[in-house]
Design a protein around this motif. Structure first.
Motif, PDB file in Angstrom:
ATOM      1  N   PRO A  99      -3.939  -4.495  -3.004  1.00 16.52           N
ATOM      2  CA  PRO A  99      -4.451  -4.496  -2.526  1.00 16.52           C
ATOM      3  C   PRO A  99      -4.419  -5.135  -1.102  1.00 16.52           C
TER       4      PRO A  99
ATOM      5  N   ASP B 230     -11.121  -9.718  -1.993  1.00 15.00           N
ATOM      6  CA  ASP B 230     -12.144  -8.566  -1.246  1.00 15.00           C
ATOM      7  C   ASP B 230      -9.759  -7.679  -2.321  1.00 15.00           C
ATOM      8  N   ALA B 231      -9.388  -8.550  -2.318  1.00 22.57           N
ATOM      9  CA  ALA B 231      -7.876  -7.928  -3.450  1.00 22.57           C
ATOM     10  C   ALA B 231      -8.143  -7.203  -4.360  1.00 22.57           C
TER      11      ALA B 231
ATOM     12  N   VAL C  29     -10.517  -3.664  -4.591  1.00 23.34           N
ATOM     13  CA  VAL C  29      -9.342  -3.329  -4.107  1.00 23.34           C
ATOM     14  C   VAL C  29      -8.867  -2.268  -5.519  1.00 23.34           C
ATOM     15  N   ASP C  30      -8.349  -3.552  -6.364  1.00 19.91           N
ATOM     16  CA  ASP C  30      -8.089  -3.497  -7.551  1.00 19.91           C
ATOM     17  C   ASP C  30      -8.329  -3.010  -8.845  1.00 19.91           C
TER      18      ASP C  30
ATOM     19  N   ASN D 262      -9.580   1.276  -7.770  1.00 19.75           N
ATOM     20  CA  ASN D 262      -7.637   2.065  -8.149  1.00 19.75           C
ATOM     21  C   ASN D 262      -8.055   1.850  -9.904  1.00 19.75           C
TER      22      ASN D 262
ATOM     23  N   GLY E  15      -3.736 -11.778  -6.361  1.00 23.32           N
ATOM     24  CA  GLY E  15      -3.365 -10.237  -5.610  1.00 23.32           C
ATOM     25  C   GLY E  15      -1.742 -10.767  -4.685  1.00 23.32           C
TER      26      GLY E  15
ATOM     27  N   GLN F 162       0.862   2.434  -6.751  1.00 21.72           N
ATOM     28  CA  GLN F 162      -0.231   1.306  -5.605  1.00 21.72           C
ATOM     29  C   GLN F 162       1.134   1.666  -4.405  1.00 21.72           C
TER      30      GLN F 162
END
Length: 827
Positions: free
Chosen positions: A362, A371-372, A375-376, A379, A623, A697
Motif C-alpha cells: 500500500p 488510503d494504505a 489498499v490493504d 488486496n 502501513g 505485495q
C-alpha cells in the motif's frame, strides 16, 4: 501435579512467568524411542495466538548456532495446546499433532528454544553447552523421558544459563503420550465430547441424514459444532496428503441458499474412498481453526455412485471477507486466469498466492494512513492460495509449474495461472484451492537477461542487497556463519550467483548492502567478492576496522579500469546511525581522465521488523510498520550531511542509493524529496515499480535519489527484476533439499542471487577537458570573448552547470574563472 486439565484455569490466570507479550510456553516435551519426538505448547493467555511470528529452534550437541529452525503455523486458542512433532512419530502423537517435520529433531543433549518475533519465550536445555547425554537426573531428564510442566513454574527465557528440568517439569516414562494435546479437552483429545450417542446411528443408505448445508450454516462456525450426525453425500476429492476427503451434497439435497455451503471435509486417515462414491458417515461436527469438519468417524457405508455435483464458478476479488464461506469445501472453478503474487512458500509447502492482478505494498503506491489501509483491505479480498493438496513440507517434487519446478523452469510473481479448478479449502487462516486437475501457466513476466536501460550514459551506478554475503574466516573455514552461507559449498554457490548478477549489470560502481562487516583486509567478505568478479574490480576501504557494530554493513565495489575514487570515503557514526540504522558510506567517483565527479552515498536503514519496540517506533497502524521515526531521522540526517559536502571534495553532484527499508510514499522518502532529492525510480519506472515482494505485495525498498545538481545528468534509472519475482527455492541454499533438488533447483546464474532486485542509475558525466569547457562560444578558440561571456553570465546569474563549470568540480565560482584564464593562456 502436572499442568494440563487440572491446572488449565490456573495457567490461564497467570501462574506462568513469561516474556513480555508471550503467552505460549512449552508445556510438554517428549524424547521417546525412534522418532517419537514432540513439543507441546500451551496458550496461557486470554487471546488467540497467531503463530506467524513464532518459531522453534534446536541447537544440536552444544552448538551456539541453531541447527534447525521451524516457523510455526496456525493459531492457538486460549487455554489450548499446539503440538509439533516428527512426521514419523507414533500414531498417538500424530493424531494430535498440529504441525510436523521430517527433519531430524532433538535428542536429550540438544537445546530447544521457543521464540516470538526473535524474543525467547521459553527454552529447554542450555544453548552452547553439551551436557553429555542429557540434562537432569533420575526420572527427570531430557533423554528417554516425557516432561510435563508443573504448577507455578516459570518459563525459562534465558537459554544460556545452567539448566535443570526438575525446576519446571515432572518426569514420566519413555513414550508416555496419554496427556499430549489435552488442554482444553476434558477427554484428552479424543474428540468424542465426553458423550456417546444414546442409540446407534442409522446407516441404511437413503435413510434420513443431516444435510451438509445445516452443518455449515450461514456463518464461519457450524451451528452443529460438537454434535454427532449422520451425513450422506458424494465424494468429490480424496487427498491422502490431507488425511481425509471432501464430500458434497447431490443436487437434489442442496438447499438453494447461497449463504450456506454444500461441501464438507471429512478428517479420516483410514477410510478408502474415490470421487463419485456416495458415502454415508457417522461422525462428529468439529471446527478446526474455522474449517468445518466431520471427524471421529464411528461408522461408514458405501451407497453406490453418482455424478459429481456441478462446479461453482467463482471470481476474485471476493465481495466480502465472508463471501468464500458459501463455497467452503465445495467444487469451484475460477472464471479467469489469476496472477501469481507470491511464490515464497512454493519450495517448502508447494503453494502459490494468487490474485486477479498484481498486488502492491500500500505505501508504495498511496500515502500512509487511510488510503494504505484501504489498499490493504482490497488486496486481502483479492487473494487465494493455490495449494498442492498436501501438508508435506519440502516435497521432493515441487509441483508448479508442471511437471515440476527447476532452475530453468520457474514460475515468477507476475505470471498467470489458468484452468484453476478444485476444492475451496480453509487452513492456516487462508482460503486455498486444492486442485483436482493440473493448472496451466503463462509466463506473463518472463526473465530478462540484462537491465532494460534505454540510455546507459557513460557512468552506470547500481545498488545491490547481496543477502548476507558472509565468507567465514576468508580462508575456507569458519562455517557455519551467523548469517548467509552455512558451508563452503553454499558460499561457492552464493558467490557464483552474485558474480553472474553483478557482471550482467555492467555497472561501473556498485553499492552493496548486507555484506559481512568483517573489515577490509584480503580475507574480508568485500575483498573476496571483488576478487571473484575479476582483476578489474576494487573496493572502497574507508580506513576503519569495520563500519559500525552491526553484523552487516554497506560498501562499494567498482571497476578500476573505468573509474577512480576522489578524496577519502566518509561515514556518519552518531545518532541516528549509532545503533539501529547502519552507518552510511559516501565516496566521490570520477570516470578516468575526467574532472566531473559524483558523490555516492550507500545506505541501509533500520528494518521494519517489530521486536523490542515501543513508543513512537512501534507500529502506528498506518502501513509503515515499526521503526518509522528511526528511519525518518536517518533520512533527515543523511540529507543534511550530504548537502554539506560529506566527502570534503567540493563535489556538488550527489546520488543516494541503498536499501532504505521504506516504500516510495513513506515518511523517510518524503523527507529526502522534501530536502532536494528526486526519486529516480518513481520518475523513470512509475508508481508500480518494485524491487521486493513481501507477503504477496510488491514494492521498492531499494532506491536511487539524485540531488538537483546531478538531476540533469541522469539519463535513466530502472530495477532489474531477477530476484524478488523468483521462488526462494532457487537460491544457493542446500538446506531442506534432496541431492537431486540441490542440483535441479540451482544454476550459477543471476536469478534469485538475492531477495532484493538491484537498482541501476545511468549518468552522463562531463568528460570534456578544461580547455574544451572553456570554449564557451564554441568557435574553437579560447579568447577574451569567452572570458567576457563567463563574467557576464556570472554577474547576471546565468552561469549554470555544466556549461560554466570550467574546472569540473560541480560548482561555479571564481575558481572557474581562473581555470578559464589558464586555459586561454595555454591555448
Amino acid at each position: 501435579m502436572t499442568m494440563k486439565r487440572s491446572l488449565l484455569a490456573a495457567a490461564i490466570g497467570g501462574l506462568l512467568t513469561t516474556t513480555a507479550q508471550a503467552s505460549l510456553v512449552i508445556s510438554e516435551y517428549i524424547e521417546g524411542s525412534s522418532n517419537n519426538k514432540a513439543i507441546e505448547l500451551l496458550n496461557t493467555g486470554d487471546q488467540t495466538v497467531d503463530l506467524t511470528a513464532w518459531e522453534l529452534q534446536v541447537f544440536f550437541n552444544g552448538s551456539s548456532t541453531a541447527g534447525l529452525t521451524v516457523d510455526l503455523e496456525g493459531a492457538v486458542e486460549p487455554g489450548s495446546n499446539f503440538v509439533f512433532s516428527h512426521s514419523s512419530a507414533a500414531a498417538e502423537i500424530l493424531a494430535v499433532a498440529n504441525q510436523t517435520t521430517g527433519a531430524g529433531l532433538f535428542n536429550g543433549d540438544d537445546a530447544v528454544v521457543l521464540l516470538n518475533g526473535g524474543n525467547v519465550a521459553d527454552s529447554i536445555g542450555q544453548v552452547g553447552f553439551d551436557p553429555g547425554s542429557y540434562w537432569g537426573s533420575g526420572d527427570i531428564t531430557t533423554q528417554n523421558h516425557t516432561l510435563r510442566r508443573v504448577e507455578g513454574s516459570s518459563a525459562d527465557t534465558d537459554p544460556y544459563d545452567a539448566y535443570d528440568p526438575a525446576t519446571s517439569f515432572s518426569g514420566f516414562a519413555q513414550d508416555s503420550f496419554d496427556d499430549l494435546g489435552a488442554a482444553g479437552n476434558p477427554d484428552g483429545g479424543s474428540g468424542d465430547n465426553g458423550g456417546e450417542n444414546p442409540e446407534a446411528p442409522n446407516m441404511s443408505c437413503g435413510a434420513e441424514a443431516t444435510l451438509i448445508s445445516s452443518i455449515q450454516g450461514p456463518t464461519d462456525i457450524s451451528p452443529l459444532e460438537g454434535q454427532n450426525v449422520v451425513v450422506e453425500a458424494v465424494v468429490t476429492a480424496a487427498f491422502s496428503g490431507l488425511n481425509g476427503f471432501y464430500i458434497q451434497e447431490e443436487a437434489s439435497d442442496q438447499d438453494d441458499n447461497s449463504q450456506t455451503s454444500e461441501g464438507l471435509f471429512v478428517y479420516d486417515r483410514d477410510l478408502s474412498v474415490v470421487p463419485g462414491q456416495v458415502v454415508r458417515l457417522a461422525g462428529t461436527v468439529t471446527e478446526y481453526y474455522n474449517l468445518t469438519e466431520l471427524t471421529s468417524i464411528s461408522d461408514s457405508a458405501i451407497c453406490g455412485t453418482s455424478e459429481l455435483p456441478a462446479v461453482s464458478t467463482v471470481t476474485l476479488p471476493w465481495s466480502s471477507p465472508e463471501a468464500p464461506e458459501a463455497f467452503e469445501s465445495m467444487r469451484v472453478r475460477f472464471a479467469e486466469g489469476l496472477t501469481v503474487n507470491d511464490n515464497y512458500d512454493l519450495g517448502r509447502y508447494g503453494s502459490l498466492t494468487l490474485g486477479s492482478g498484481r498486488h502492491f505494498v500500500p505505501t508504495s503506491i498511496v500515502s500512509p494512513g487511510t488510503d494504505a489501509t484501504l489498499v490493504d483491505e482490497m488486496n486481502t479480498l483479492d487473494r487465494i492460495i493455490l495449494d498442492d493438496a498436501s501438508t508435506l513440507q519440502n516435497p521432493d517434487v515441487i509441483p508448479y509449474p508442471g511437471p515440476q519446478l527447476s532452475a530453468s523452469q520457474t514460475v515468477r510473481s507476475g505470471d498467470t495461472v489458468h484452468d484453476l479448478e478444485g476444492i475451496l479449502d480453509y487452513s492456516y487462516s487462508e482460503w486455498r484451492l486444492q486442485p483436482t486437475s493440473a493448472p496451466s501457466f503463462s509466463q506473463s513476466n518472463p526473465r530478462t537477461f540484462e537491465p532494460a536501460l534505454e540510455d546507459r550514459g557513460n557512468l552506470v551506478v547500481a545498488s545491490f542487497n547481496v543477502l548476507n554475503f558472509f565468507n567465514g574466516d576468508g580462508l575456507g573455514g569458519g562455517f557455519p556463519t551467523s548469517r548467509g552461507a552455512t558451508t563452503p559449498e553454499e558460499l561457492s554457490r552464493q558467490t557464483d550467483k552474485l558474480v553472474s548478477a553483478i557482471s550482467a549489470l555492467n555497472a561501473d560502481v556498485v553499492g552493496l548492502m548486507e555484506i559481512e562487516n568483517d573489515g577490509y583486509d584480503e580475507n574480508s567478505a568485500i575483498a573476496e567478492l571483488a576478487s571473484a568478479l575479476g582483476g578489474n574490480w576494487g573496493y572502497v576501504n574507508p580506513g576503519l576496522e569495520q563500519l559500525g557494530s552491526d553484523e552487516i554493513a554497506v560498501g562499494f565495489i567498482y571497476r578500476t579500469d573505468r573509474v577512480e575514487t576522489v578524496g577519502n570515503a566518509a561515514t556518519l557514526n552518531g545518532v541516528p546511525f549509532d545503533d539501529l540504522n547502519r552507518q552510511p558510506l559516501a565516496q566521490t567517483f570520477r570516470l578516468l581522465d575526467s574532472q566531473d565527479g559524483v558523490t555516492i552515498a550507500v545506505n541501509h536503514f533500520k528494518s521494519k521488523g517489530c521486536y523490542d519496540v515501543e513508543g513512537p517506533d512501534a507500529d502506528q497502524g498506518d502501513g509503515q510498520s515499526c521503526w518509522n521515526p528511526t528511519r525518518t531521522a536517518a533520512a533527515e540526517a543523511l540529507s543534511a550531511w550530504l548537502t554539506s559536502d560529506a566527502t570534503g571534495t567540493g563535489e556538488q553532484d550527489v546520488l543516494i542509493i541503498g536499501d532504505l527499508n521504506s516504500y516510495a510514499k513513506e515518511d523517510p522518502i518524503t523527507a529526502l524529496t522534501t530536502n532536494g532529492f528526486t526519486n529516480l525510480i518513481a520518475g523513470f519506472e512509475g508508481e508500480q515499480a518494485y524491487s521486493y515482494v513481501y507477503y504477496g505485495q510488491a514494492g521498492y525498498l531499494d532506491h536511487g535519489l539524485a540531488n538537483n545538481a546531478l538531476l540533469s545528468k541522469v539519463k535513466d534509472a530502472t530495477v532489474w527484476a531477477i530476484n524478488a519475482d523468483e521462488p526462494r527455492a532457487l537460491d544457493y541454499n542446500t538446506e531442506y533439499k534432496s541431492p537431486e533438488q540441490q542440483a535441479s533447483l540451482y544454476a550459477p546464474d543471476a536469478y534469485r542471487a538475492s531477495d532484493h532486485d538491484p537498482v541501476i542509475v545511468a549518468l552522463e558525466m562531463d568528460v570534456r577537458t578544461a580547455s574544451e569547457r572553456a570554449d564557451l562560444n564554441g568557435d574553437g578558440r579560447i579568447t577574451g570573448r569567452d572570458l567576457s561571456r563567463f563574467v557576464l553570465a556570472l554577474l547576471f546569474g546565468r552561469a549554470t552547470a555544466p556549461d560554466y563549470d570550467i574546472n569540473g568540480d560541480g560548482s561555479i565560482d571564481r575558481n572557474d574563472m581562473f581555470a578559464l584564464i589558464n586555459a586561454m593562456r595555454g591555448h
